[in-house]
Design a protein around this motif. Structure first.
Motif, PDB file in Angstrom:
ATOM      1  N   GLY A  59      50.313  47.567  39.789  1.00  0.00           N
ATOM      2  CA  GLY A  59      50.808  46.248  39.433  1.00  0.00           C
ATOM      3  C   GLY A  59      50.565  45.161  40.453  1.00  0.00           C
ATOM      4  O   GLY A  59      51.353  44.214  40.548  1.00  0.00           O
ATOM      5  N   GLN A  60      49.484  45.244  41.199  1.00  0.00           N
ATOM      6  CA  GLN A  60      49.163  44.224  42.192  1.00  0.00           C
ATOM      7  C   GLN A  60      48.367  43.083  41.541  1.00  0.00           C
ATOM      8  O   GLN A  60      47.812  43.237  40.463  1.00  0.00           O
ATOM      9  N   SER A  61      48.324  41.949  42.218  1.00  0.00           N
ATOM     10  CA  SER A  61      47.584  40.779  41.721  1.00  0.00           C
ATOM     11  C   SER A  61      46.677  40.269  42.834  1.00  0.00           C
ATOM     12  O   SER A  61      46.909  39.202  43.401  1.00  0.00           O
ATOM     13  N   LEU A  62      45.653  41.049  43.149  1.00  0.00           N
ATOM     14  CA  LEU A  62      44.748  40.705  44.254  1.00  0.00           C
ATOM     15  C   LEU A  62      43.535  39.940  43.750  1.00  0.00           C
ATOM     16  O   LEU A  62      42.899  40.344  42.778  1.00  0.00           O
ATOM     17  N   ARG A  63      43.234  38.863  44.414  1.00  0.00           N
ATOM     18  CA  ARG A  63      41.958  38.180  44.233  1.00  0.00           C
ATOM     19  C   ARG A  63      40.948  38.799  45.196  1.00  0.00           C
ATOM     20  O   ARG A  63      41.316  39.592  46.065  1.00  0.00           O
ATOM     21  N   ALA A  64      39.697  38.415  45.065  1.00  0.00           N
ATOM     22  CA  ALA A  64      38.675  38.939  45.970  1.00  0.00           C
ATOM     23  C   ALA A  64      39.005  38.602  47.413  1.00  0.00           C
ATOM     24  O   ALA A  64      38.831  39.432  48.318  1.00  0.00           O
ATOM     25  N   GLU A  65      39.517  37.411  47.660  1.00  0.00           N
ATOM     26  CA  GLU A  65      39.862  37.000  49.022  1.00  0.00           C
ATOM     27  C   GLU A  65      41.006  37.844  49.582  1.00  0.00           C
ATOM     28  O   GLU A  65      41.037  38.148  50.780  1.00  0.00           O
ATOM     29  N   ASP A  66      41.947  38.228  48.716  1.00  0.00           N
ATOM     30  CA  ASP A  66      43.042  39.097  49.152  1.00  0.00           C
ATOM     31  C   ASP A  66      42.522  40.477  49.522  1.00  0.00           C
ATOM     32  O   ASP A  66      43.011  41.105  50.467  1.00  0.00           O
ATOM     33  N   LEU A  67      41.544  40.956  48.763  1.00  0.00           N
ATOM     34  CA  LEU A  67      40.942  42.249  49.073  1.00  0.00           C
ATOM     35  C   LEU A  67      40.259  42.212  50.440  1.00  0.00           C
ATOM     36  O   LEU A  67      40.365  43.167  51.218  1.00  0.00           O
ATOM     37  N   VAL A  68      39.597  41.119  50.748  1.00  0.00           N
ATOM     38  CA  VAL A  68      38.962  40.982  52.065  1.00  0.00           C
ATOM     39  C   VAL A  68      40.021  40.992  53.168  1.00  0.00           C
ATOM     40  O   VAL A  68      39.845  41.639  54.206  1.00  0.00           O
ATOM     41  N   ALA A 266      44.889  51.409  35.525  1.00  0.00           N
ATOM     42  CA  ALA A 266      45.598  50.369  34.787  1.00  0.00           C
ATOM     43  C   ALA A 266      45.324  49.041  35.490  1.00  0.00           C
ATOM     44  O   ALA A 266      45.017  48.997  36.686  1.00  0.00           O
ATOM     45  N   LEU A 267      45.426  47.962  34.739  1.00  0.00           N
ATOM     46  CA  LEU A 267      45.204  46.640  35.304  1.00  0.00           C
ATOM     47  C   LEU A 267      46.106  46.418  36.522  1.00  0.00           C
ATOM     48  O   LEU A 267      47.315  46.689  36.469  1.00  0.00           O
ATOM     49  N   GLY A 268      45.521  45.940  37.616  1.00  0.00           N
ATOM     50  CA  GLY A 268      46.299  45.676  38.829  1.00  0.00           C
ATOM     51  C   GLY A 268      46.403  46.842  39.785  1.00  0.00           C
ATOM     52  O   GLY A 268      46.997  46.710  40.863  1.00  0.00           O
ATOM     53  N   ASP A 269      45.832  47.987  39.424  1.00  0.00           N
ATOM     54  CA  ASP A 269      45.827  49.129  40.349  1.00  0.00           C
ATOM     55  C   ASP A 269      44.954  48.821  41.560  1.00  0.00           C
ATOM     56  O   ASP A 269      43.866  48.242  41.438  1.00  0.00           O
ATOM     57  N   VAL A 270      45.419  49.256  42.718  1.00  0.00           N
ATOM     58  CA  VAL A 270      44.624  49.249  43.942  1.00  0.00           C
ATOM     59  C   VAL A 270      44.653  50.670  44.494  1.00  0.00           C
ATOM     60  O   VAL A 270      45.736  51.244  44.650  1.00  0.00           O
ATOM     61  N   VAL A 271      43.489  51.234  44.743  1.00  0.00           N
ATOM     62  CA  VAL A 271      43.395  52.572  45.330  1.00  0.00           C
ATOM     63  C   VAL A 271      42.630  52.450  46.642  1.00  0.00           C
ATOM     64  O   VAL A 271      41.541  51.879  46.684  1.00  0.00           O
ATOM     65  N   VAL A 272      43.241  52.967  47.708  1.00  0.00           N
ATOM     66  CA  VAL A 272      42.632  52.952  49.040  1.00  0.00           C
ATOM     67  C   VAL A 272      42.505  54.401  49.491  1.00  0.00           C
ATOM     68  O   VAL A 272      43.511  55.116  49.559  1.00  0.00           O
ATOM     69  N   TRP A 273      41.281  54.844  49.770  1.00  0.00           N
ATOM     70  CA  TRP A 273      41.101  56.230  50.182  1.00  0.00           C
ATOM     71  C   TRP A 273      40.315  56.318  51.479  1.00  0.00           C
ATOM     72  O   TRP A 273      39.617  55.378  51.872  1.00  0.00           O
ATOM     73  N   ASP A 274      40.439  57.473  52.117  1.00  0.00           N
ATOM     74  CA  ASP A 274      39.711  57.739  53.354  1.00  0.00           C
ATOM     75  C   ASP A 274      38.385  58.386  52.968  1.00  0.00           C
ATOM     76  O   ASP A 274      38.342  59.574  52.631  1.00  0.00           O
ATOM     77  N   ASN A 275      37.335  57.597  52.998  1.00  0.00           N
ATOM     78  CA  ASN A 275      36.017  58.079  52.578  1.00  0.00           C
ATOM     79  C   ASN A 275      35.504  59.206  53.463  1.00  0.00           C
ATOM     80  O   ASN A 275      34.667  60.005  53.054  1.00  0.00           O
ATOM     81  N   ARG A 276      36.015  59.283  54.689  1.00  0.00           N
ATOM     82  CA  ARG A 276      35.599  60.331  55.625  1.00  0.00           C
ATOM     83  C   ARG A 276      36.117  61.701  55.200  1.00  0.00           C
ATOM     84  O   ARG A 276      35.541  62.726  55.580  1.00  0.00           O
TER      85      ARG A 276
END
Length: 327
Positions: A59-68, A266-276
């Motif tokens: 349920g987040q509302s991130l713009r591209a600038e927020d992601l940066v 779902a719309l507004g999902d943000v997933v952050v993972w450790d690619n390593r």
């Protein structure tokens, strides 16, 4: 910057909830707005990220600038132009969405008959991102801007490489110690040939970095299995037949369902993972539906195997989950 007080840190931790997902990796983070992240809250998030390998925010509302802004919290952002040979699709996406260079669009959307973004609507096979680089990315994140209903597909699966390593036999760990895999950049994860590459290329002589199969995490100190991607991979020092046999064995072992988490977007999902410390893949989805995700990533390190790797402790997230599995 002054050190945060113990009370400030405790307040940040009290506001957010870390809810472990019932899988080999992952936690859902509740009670936080990622556009209003302070230092204390980020410290709690970063600790949870290392502990659980993957974080889910709903349920987040991130713009591209927020992601940066978020990716900069984790480290030095990598501009998408430094990772891809930016093609017409990617340039079109940046022009359409007016995106900063740190953001990549993962999408099947077409505008005026032209595809916008990368990876389309087909299956994306198991891989870690940019394993064909000397320094693969570290933190990797996706934001769901438009997604089809769950029943139409497009789910993403994540695999805990700490768990896959820990579940190897002691004999296999000793065998793999000191071995490396060359990662040639011939086929992408959508199984499309890279520009200028050929399926006739001999992987043994094709340029590409070599990474240790046993990789030690620079922050947790625990070991992971590092496979990168299956296609155009070669175990150095082996015959082609020996390499293929070992890779087949390691991939069959590592992709067992017990090591995985399935994410339904779902719309507004943000997933952050450790690619390593992960591999991931994506299901195909209905080509008539729209799917737009924003992606960003952080500079990583050159993978290495610690001198005392075979005596290192297992990652606690897998240990905790493993104790719940039926024997």
């Amino acid at each position: 910057m002054t050190p945060m007080s113990a009370a400030h840190r405790a307040g940040a931790q009290a506001r957010l909830q870390v809810v472990p997902i019932d899988a080999a990796l992952g936690a859902e983070i509740r009670g936080i707005d990622l556009t209003k992240l302070d230092d204390a809250a980020f410290k709690a998030l970063h600790d949870a990220w290392l502990d659980h390998v993957l974080l889910v925010f709903r349920g987040q509302s991130l713009r591209a600038e927020d992601l940066v802004d978020l990716v900069r919290r984790f480290g030095v952002p990598v501009a998408s132009s430094n990772l891809h040979q930016r093609d017409l699709k990617e340039r079109a996406a940046h022009a359409l969405y007016k995106l900063p260079p740190e953001v990549t669009v993962v999408s099947n959307v077409q505008e005026s008959g032209k595809t916008i973004g990368i990876l389309g609507d087909g299956e994306v096979v198991w891989h870690s991102d940019f394993s064909f680089k000397e320094k693969p990315t570290a933190a990797r994140m996706l934001v769901a801007m438009e997604v089809p209903p769950a029943e139409l597909g497009g789910h993403t699966y994540f695999l805990n490489c700490y768990a896959a390593y820990d579940a190897l036999s002691d004999g296999m760990k000793k065998r793999l110690s000191g071995m490396t895999i060359k990662q040639a950049n011939i086929i992408d994860t959508a199984m499309k040939l890279r520009p200028g590459a050929s399926l006739d290329d001999d992987v043994r002589t094709t340029p590409g970095p070599s990474h240790p199969i046993i990789s030690t995490h620079p922050e947790t100190g625990c070991n992971m299995i590092f496979l990168g991607r299956r296609h155009a991979a070669y175990v150095n020092g082996c015959t082609l037949e020996e390499s293929e046999a070992l890779l087949d064995e390691l991939w069959a072992h590592s992709t067992q369902p017990q090591f995985c988490y399935e994410h339904s977007w779902a719309l507004g999902d943000v997933v952050v993972w450790d690619n390593r410390a992960t591999l991931h893949r994506r299901d195909a989805f209905d080509s008539t539906s729209r799917r737009v995700l924003y992606a960003a990533q952080v500079e990583g390190h050159r993978p290495y195997e610690a001198a005392d790797a075979l005596s290192r402790r297992a990652h606690p997230r897998w240990q905790a989950f493993k104790s719940q599995l039926p024997h």
